[in-house]
Structures are given as C-alpha cells and as structure tokens.
Design a protein around this motif. Structure first.
Motif, PDB file in Angstrom:
ATOM      1  N   UNK A 144       0.971  -1.088   0.393  1.00  0.00           N
ATOM      2  CA  UNK A 144       0.019   0.159   0.238  1.00  0.00           C
ATOM      3  C   UNK A 144       0.925   1.171   0.067  1.00  0.00           C
ATOM      4  N   UNK A 145       1.188   2.314  -0.901  1.00  0.00           N
ATOM      5  CA  UNK A 145       1.447   3.262  -1.287  1.00  0.00           C
ATOM      6  C   UNK A 145       1.625   4.278   0.303  1.00  0.00           C
TER       7      UNK A 145
ATOM      8  N   UNK B 116      -0.281  12.209   1.378  1.00  0.00           N
ATOM      9  CA  UNK B 116      -1.064  13.038   0.669  1.00  0.00           C
ATOM     10  C   UNK B 116      -2.236  13.314   0.402  1.00  0.00           C
ATOM     11  N   UNK B 117      -2.586  12.249  -0.854  1.00  0.00           N
ATOM     12  CA  UNK B 117      -3.724  12.113  -1.367  1.00  0.00           C
ATOM     13  C   UNK B 117      -4.382  11.270  -0.805  1.00  0.00           C
ATOM     14  N   UNK B 118      -4.390  11.153   0.242  1.00  0.00           N
ATOM     15  CA  UNK B 118      -5.279  10.499   1.152  1.00  0.00           C
ATOM     16  C   UNK B 118      -5.754  11.389   2.585  1.00  0.00           C
TER      17      UNK B 118
ATOM     18  N   UNK C 163      -9.514   8.639   3.569  1.00  0.00           N
ATOM     19  CA  UNK C 163     -11.474   8.178   2.199  1.00  0.00           C
ATOM     20  C   UNK C 163     -10.977   7.531   1.570  1.00  0.00           C
ATOM     21  N   UNK C 164     -11.565   6.646   1.889  1.00  0.00           N
ATOM     22  CA  UNK C 164     -12.046   5.291   1.731  1.00  0.00           C
ATOM     23  C   UNK C 164     -12.970   5.021   0.800  1.00  0.00           C
ATOM     24  N   UNK C 165     -12.401   4.465  -0.068  1.00  0.00           N
ATOM     25  CA  UNK C 165     -12.638   3.828  -1.672  1.00  0.00           C
ATOM     26  C   UNK C 165     -13.951   3.145  -1.566  1.00  0.00           C
ATOM     27  N   UNK C 166     -14.557   2.845  -0.537  1.00  0.00           N
ATOM     28  CA  UNK C 166     -15.913   1.612  -0.183  1.00  0.00           C
ATOM     29  C   UNK C 166     -16.909   3.338   0.208  1.00  0.00           C
ATOM     30  N   UNK C 167     -17.808   2.474  -0.506  1.00  0.00           N
ATOM     31  CA  UNK C 167     -19.041   3.468   0.026  1.00  0.00           C
ATOM     32  C   UNK C 167     -19.660   3.293   0.829  1.00  0.00           C
TER      33      UNK C 167
ATOM     34  N   UNK D 191      -7.756  -3.635   4.589  1.00  0.00           N
ATOM     35  CA  UNK D 191      -6.953  -2.435   4.265  1.00  0.00           C
ATOM     36  C   UNK D 191      -6.929  -2.473   2.504  1.00  0.00           C
ATOM     37  N   UNK D 192      -7.226  -3.598   1.942  1.00  0.00           N
ATOM     38  CA  UNK D 192      -6.872  -3.463   0.290  1.00  0.00           C
ATOM     39  C   UNK D 192      -7.638  -2.920   0.199  1.00  0.00           C
ATOM     40  N   UNK D 193      -8.997  -3.355   1.116  1.00  0.00           N
ATOM     41  CA  UNK D 193     -10.329  -3.130   0.360  1.00  0.00           C
ATOM     42  C   UNK D 193     -10.490  -1.849   0.397  1.00  0.00           C
ATOM     43  N   UNK D 194     -10.171  -0.895   1.407  1.00  0.00           N
ATOM     44  CA  UNK D 194     -10.445   0.051   1.148  1.00  0.00           C
ATOM     45  C   UNK D 194      -9.618   1.232   0.706  1.00  0.00           C
ATOM     46  N   UNK D 195      -8.766   0.761   0.300  1.00  0.00           N
ATOM     47  CA  UNK D 195      -7.805   1.852   0.087  1.00  0.00           C
ATOM     48  C   UNK D 195      -6.963   2.457   0.714  1.00  0.00           C
ATOM     49  N   UNK D 196      -7.400   3.456   1.618  1.00  0.00           N
ATOM     50  CA  UNK D 196      -7.436   4.536   3.187  1.00  0.00           C
ATOM     51  C   UNK D 196      -6.901   2.992   4.284  1.00  0.00           C
TER      52      UNK D 196
END
Lengths: 153, 142
Positions: free
Chosen positions: A36-37, A46-48, B2-6, B72-77
């Motif tokens: 995960x970057x 920062x983008x997050x 900023x999770x990518x899942x709504x 964490x892979x699912x949410x992105x953040x």
C-alpha cells in the motif's frame, strides 16, 4: 502463585517518546509484504489526506508492547514471563500513526484473573503524541500458563 | 479518511476479496527484525520443540498484520480502520522448506453501524485450522 489483585488499576509512568521514522514504517510494511503506497510514498499518503506516510494498523504494537515491559518485568507483580503467551490483542485508533510522531505510552493493568491454573493479565496502553493528543489505545491480554498446563498450549 | 468504498454500497453479508498470504522462515526472520520481537519460538526449531510446540510458529502479530490487509486493501486508505481486535487461538506452524505455509483470510460485513461505519468479521485459516478467533475490525467508509 496467583498474581496480586491489588495491582489492578495500577498505571505506570509514561514512556520516553518513541520517534516514528519513515524508514522504520517502510521496513515494517515490507516485512508484512504490504505494498500500500500510503506506507511508503508521501504523495500517495497526502492524496488520502495524511500529512506524511502512515504506519500499518498493527505497527504500533512494537511500541506498546515494549512499554508493557514495565508491567511484565515489575518484580513486585511477579509474572513468570517464560510461561507467557499472547492471548488477545485489540486496538482502537483516533488517527493512524504517522512518520514524525513522537509517541508516549501509558500502561495500566486493567484486570488480573486466574482461570484453570492460568494467570490472565490485561494491559491497556494509551498512546499519545507530542501535543498530548490521543492516537491509539492498545489492549493486550497475556496468559501465563500454570505449571500443570505446560505442553498443552 | 478517504475510503474508496461507500457505506451505501455495502450490505450485511457483503464479502471482501479473500487473499492468501505466504509465510516462510525467511518471512519470520524479516518480521522479527522489523518488529523487534526476537522470541526464539519464531525462528529456532530446537527451542520451539523444547517448549512443546510442533515446530517454529509465526508471530501472532504477524498473522494479525496479514489478516487486516484484506480490509486495508478493500478500503484503500488504511486509516479507515478505527478498531481492530483478534484472539490468538491456534499457532501458524511454519515448516523449514521453500514453501512454508499460507495464511488464508476472508472477510465480510457483519453489521452496519452509525456514522458510516461497518463491522467486518475476518476468518483466518492456516492448514485448514482457524488460527485467529473473534477477528473483527470497525471500518469508517465514505
């Protein structure tokens, strides 16, 4: 021998600050194979919405567990660490740990129980940053196996 | 965060993409260095057997770190994880060969909570045995 119940509720002095380094976070993320970057790339973090790279959720354990050493090694408590296994672990986050944080941990004994010859010790570690803001709470349950339970775990 | 899942896009029972995480002796040595946990039960076969274990076992905290990756892979953040707890029920035994073993993790939304949060329950298995119990995360969705 049963642990002394009078230790329940006891808090230990806050630890000296632990400074979270970017390279230490990178090393940890690599060790768990996580690409995960947000852990390694400042721009991605920062983008997050983060001010710097953040640490994986369980990273903070190495800091809270080291702090729990004050409890584990307290000669007055008398825990036999050679018989200890990690039973449960829980975290509650106010915000993620990030590079540049200077974190202190205050450890408190939440509970001491005896069950089936085992001694069960619950330690709560409250993690705060340099501004005194709460970052994360870690609950660690340690089980000291009784002599007659040896080899069954 | 900023999770990518709504929140509106998930229901109780929504499954997260399952993953398998390989673990070898080399993995454990690397994790020991990164975490500072040098307990010999995680790298020294002779010691592990002397204390009654079948072989070298993975750090419980390593297994815990792998399991949350499904979330964490699912949410992105990764910061979307606001609570995370597990019980260490069975050891992950890691043989001394090139293959090692695998930690298989699946997860599903178990409850929808207030404030766009959900509870995700994880199932964590190695060699057909459940290695973590009560493995739960509370996640802040967008």
């Amino acid at each position: 021998m049963a642990l002394d119940q009078s230790f329940v509720g006891r808090s230990y002095p806050p630890t000296e600050p632990y400074e979270v380094g970017r390279e230490k976070i990178r090393e940890f993320a690599q060790a768990v194979g996580d690409t995960n970057p947000a852990y390694t790339d400042q721009e991605a973090a920062k983008a997050l919405g983060h001010s710097d790279v953040i640490a994986p959720p369980t990273f903070v354990f190495s800091i809270t567990f080291k702090a729990a050493g004050q409890v584990i090694e307290d000669p007055q408590l008398g825990l036999d660490y050679s018989r200890v296994v990690h039973g449960d672990q829980k975290f509650a986050y106010t915000r993620p740990v990030r590079a540049g944080d200077r974190l202190t941990v205050t450890s408190t004994i939440e509970a001491i129980k005896s069950m089936a010859g085992n001694e069960i010790l619950d330690i709560r570690g409250e993690v705060h940053d340099e501004a005194g803001e709460h970052v994360v709470t870690a609950w660690t349950k340690l089980v000291a196996r009784g002599a007659d339970a040896e080899g069954k775990a | 965060m900023t999770a990518k899942i709504a929140y509106g896009d998930v229901e109780v029972g929504t499954e997260l993409p399952a993953q398998g995480f390989p673990v070898t002796r080399a993995t454990l040595v690397q994790y020991a260095g990164a975490s500072g946990d040098f307990n010999p039960i995680h790298w020294n076969e002779k010691f592990a057997k002397e204390v009654g274990l079948p072989d070298v076992i993975a750090h419980g905290m390593f297994t815990m770190a792998e399991a949350i990756r499904v979330v964490t892979d699912w949410t992105g953040d990764p910061a979307a994880v606001v609570e995370y707890g597990v019980r260490f029920t069975k050891p992950v035994v890691v043989p001394n060969d090139d293959q090692g073993t695998t930690i298989e993790v699946s997860g599903k939304v178990a409850a929808k909570l207030d404030d766009n949060k959900v509870r995700v329950d994880l199932t964590v298995v190695s060699e057909g045995r459940k290695v973590l119990g009560m493995s739960r995360a509370v996640v802040q969705l967008s």
